[in-house]
Design an enzyme around this catalytic site. Structure first.
Site, short mmCIF file in Angstrom:
data_model
loop_
_atom_site.label_atom_id
_atom_site.label_comp_id
_atom_site.label_asym_id
_atom_site.label_seq_id
_atom_site.Cartn_x
_atom_site.Cartn_y
_atom_site.Cartn_z
N ASP A 13 37.12 33.01 32.69
CA ASP A 13 38.43 33.54 33.11
C ASP A 13 38.31 34.57 34.22
O ASP A 13 39.13 35.48 34.34
CB ASP A 13 39.18 34.16 31.92
CG ASP A 13 39.27 33.22 30.73
OD1 ASP A 13 39.72 32.09 30.92
OD2 ASP A 13 38.87 33.63 29.62
N ALA A 39 38.08 24.59 29.18
CA ALA A 39 38.35 25.76 30.03
C ALA A 39 39.25 25.33 31.18
O ALA A 39 38.83 24.60 32.06
CB ALA A 39 37.04 26.34 30.56
N HIS A 41 42.10 25.96 34.42
CA HIS A 41 42.44 26.89 35.48
C HIS A 41 43.59 26.32 36.29
O HIS A 41 43.88 25.13 36.23
CB HIS A 41 41.23 27.18 36.38
CG HIS A 41 40.62 25.96 37.00
ND1 HIS A 41 39.59 25.27 36.42
CD2 HIS A 41 40.89 25.31 38.16
CE1 HIS A 41 39.25 24.25 37.18
NE2 HIS A 41 40.03 24.25 38.24
N ARG A 306 43.66 37.41 26.02
CA ARG A 306 42.28 37.81 26.26
C ARG A 306 42.08 39.27 25.90
O ARG A 306 42.94 40.11 26.14
CB ARG A 306 41.92 37.58 27.73
CG ARG A 306 42.03 36.13 28.16
CD ARG A 306 41.83 35.96 29.67
NE ARG A 306 42.12 34.59 30.07
CZ ARG A 306 42.72 34.25 31.20
NH1 ARG A 306 43.10 35.19 32.05
NH2 ARG A 306 42.93 32.98 31.48
#
Length: 431
Positions: A13, A39, A41, A306
């Site tokens: 991240d 993951a 993006h 997060r």
């Protein structure tokens, strides 16, 4: 001219999407070499947002994009992501997208096992925080020499024996968990139903990349997640199931390590982490909330918040060494705007002793205490800065301090999510 490997230098991240997009415009070939669709993006091109998790970023710019053998491929997610891009006007054909014939597949039984294990671990207080997408179990089958790979879909005469071998293992696990077994016919149907969607993209990727290299193509290796999640060098067992350090770009693509070239470590100006595991610099105060809110620290794929904390130079310095990072792209500097003071972790205290590294022991990682230096913050905005002269003096001092502490120069500096808001110090392709 050299090839470029992009990795995250922290726990993922770090803002790789923007930097990879910036670099992919200059590249000829973009390669994924590890991980799966765990993951995600977001890329913003001409005002349009594209959310990717499995497909290489180069597709949105029409560049030759390659999924290497180090990636585990969920064929159902592959089809869905391709269709979504096509709906947004992106041409996705075998002319621009290739998948390694020896890439392992993620199947429904892998997702089942991943979720069951995570649920069981949650109940016992030992969960890892996986995305429940079957990544780990698929890699287990690869290492256990029972994975079904892309090329197996093209050989219907040998596929049944491979299904039997895989089910012998998984049905034994399911019986032990009190679950119903998966039938041969169900798994065979799952595989044959996706074959026509995957096989047109199949290729000998190692040969393709070697040909591209010899032809002088600029190759960009696109890493997923971060080096601190590496299965060997990360905060084990709170790691991913693949190697995420730069060396994996060679093993996961089939192009030898001498062809890798410049290693660019994407590095956030503070630290974040998703899921469980040690986080020495984590903040639970108002500063932590500020970083989370201003930095919009929520996972693209999972929507999970997060954890946030100060910049940890110890961890990034260690990643510089384990990945051979040539230079870093420092991102989200603008999130630090307006803070009165900033702290950087320069070492740890473990049982009364000062150390300058993250220990491998899980117990020791949980006990380390950060040693900070404090720097003066800045009130001016850095948002949109495109040259050093646009930055406040204290912001420049912060960047220089980071460079000194991690032992690597800043090659690029990002000051907003917009790709143009980037200060280029060193062009990695010319590095």
């Amino acid at each position: 001219m050299t090839n470029v490997v992009v990795i995250g230098s922290q726990w993922g991240d770090e803002g790789k999407g923007k930097i990879v997009d910036w670099l992919s415009e200059r590249a000829d070939v973009i390669v994924r070499f590890q991980g799966g669709h765990n993951a995600g993006h977001t890329l913003v091109v001409d005002g349009v947002s594209y959310k990717l998790a499995l497909l290489p970023s180069g597709l949105v710019r029409g560049k030759l994009s390659v999924i290497g053998n180090g990636v585990v491929v969920d064929p159902h997610h592959f089809v869905a992501e391709v269709e979504k891009l096509r709906a947004q006007g992106i041409a996705v054909t075998p002319d621009v997208l290739r998948i390694a014939e020896n890439a392992p597949l993620i199947l429904s039984l892998h997702r089942d096992l991943d979720a069951l294990r995570e649920d069981a671990a949650s109940n016992s207080g030992t969960k890892i925080g996986t995305t429940r997408r079957g990544i780990g179990p698929a890699y287990e089958d690869k290492v256990g020499r029972r994975a079904i790979r892309v090329i197996d879909l093209s050989e219907p005469e040998t596929l049944p024996a491979k299904i039997d071998r895989l089910l012998t293992h998984h049905n034994a696990l399911r019986r032990g968990m009190g679950l119903s077994e998966i039938s041969f016919n169900a798994l065979h149907e799952e595989l044959t139903s996706v074959a026509e969607h995957i096989l047109p993209y199949m290729d000998q990727v190692w040969r393709l990349l070697d040909e591209q290299r010899k032809a002088g193509a600029r190759i960009l290796f696109e890493g997923a997640q971060g080096a601190l999640l590496d299965n060997d060098h990360g905060t084990y067992p709170f790691v991913t199931s693949s190697n995420t350090v730069a060396g994996q770009a060679a093993a996961g693509s089939g192009l030898g390590p001498t062809a890798l070239g410049y290693v660019l470590g994407i590095t956030k100006a503070y630290t974040t982490r998703v899921g469980e595991g040690p986080f020495p610099c984590e903040l639970h105060d108002e500063i932590g909330k500020h970083l989370s809110t201003v930095g919009r620290e929520v996972g693209v794929n999972t929507g999970r918040p997060r954890r946030c904390g100060w910049f940890d130079a110890v961890l990034v310095r260690q990643t510089v060494k384990t990945s051979g990072i040539t230079g870093i792209a420092l991102t989200k500097l603008d999130v630090l705007d307006g803070l009165d003071e900033l702290k950087i972790c320069i070492g740890y205290r473990l049982d009364g002793k000062e150390i300058d590294y993250l220990p491998s022991s899980q117990a020791a990682q949980a006990r380390v205490e950060p040693i900070y230096i404090t720097l003066e913050g800045w009130k001016e905005s850095t948002v949109g800065a495109r040259k050093w002269a646009d930055l406040p003096a204290q912001a420049i001092k912060y960047v220089r301090q980071v460079e000194e502490l991690i032992g690597a120069p800043v090659a690029m500096l990002s000051t907003s999510p917009e790709r143009e808001d980037t200060i280029l110090v060193t062009d990695p392709f010319e590095g």
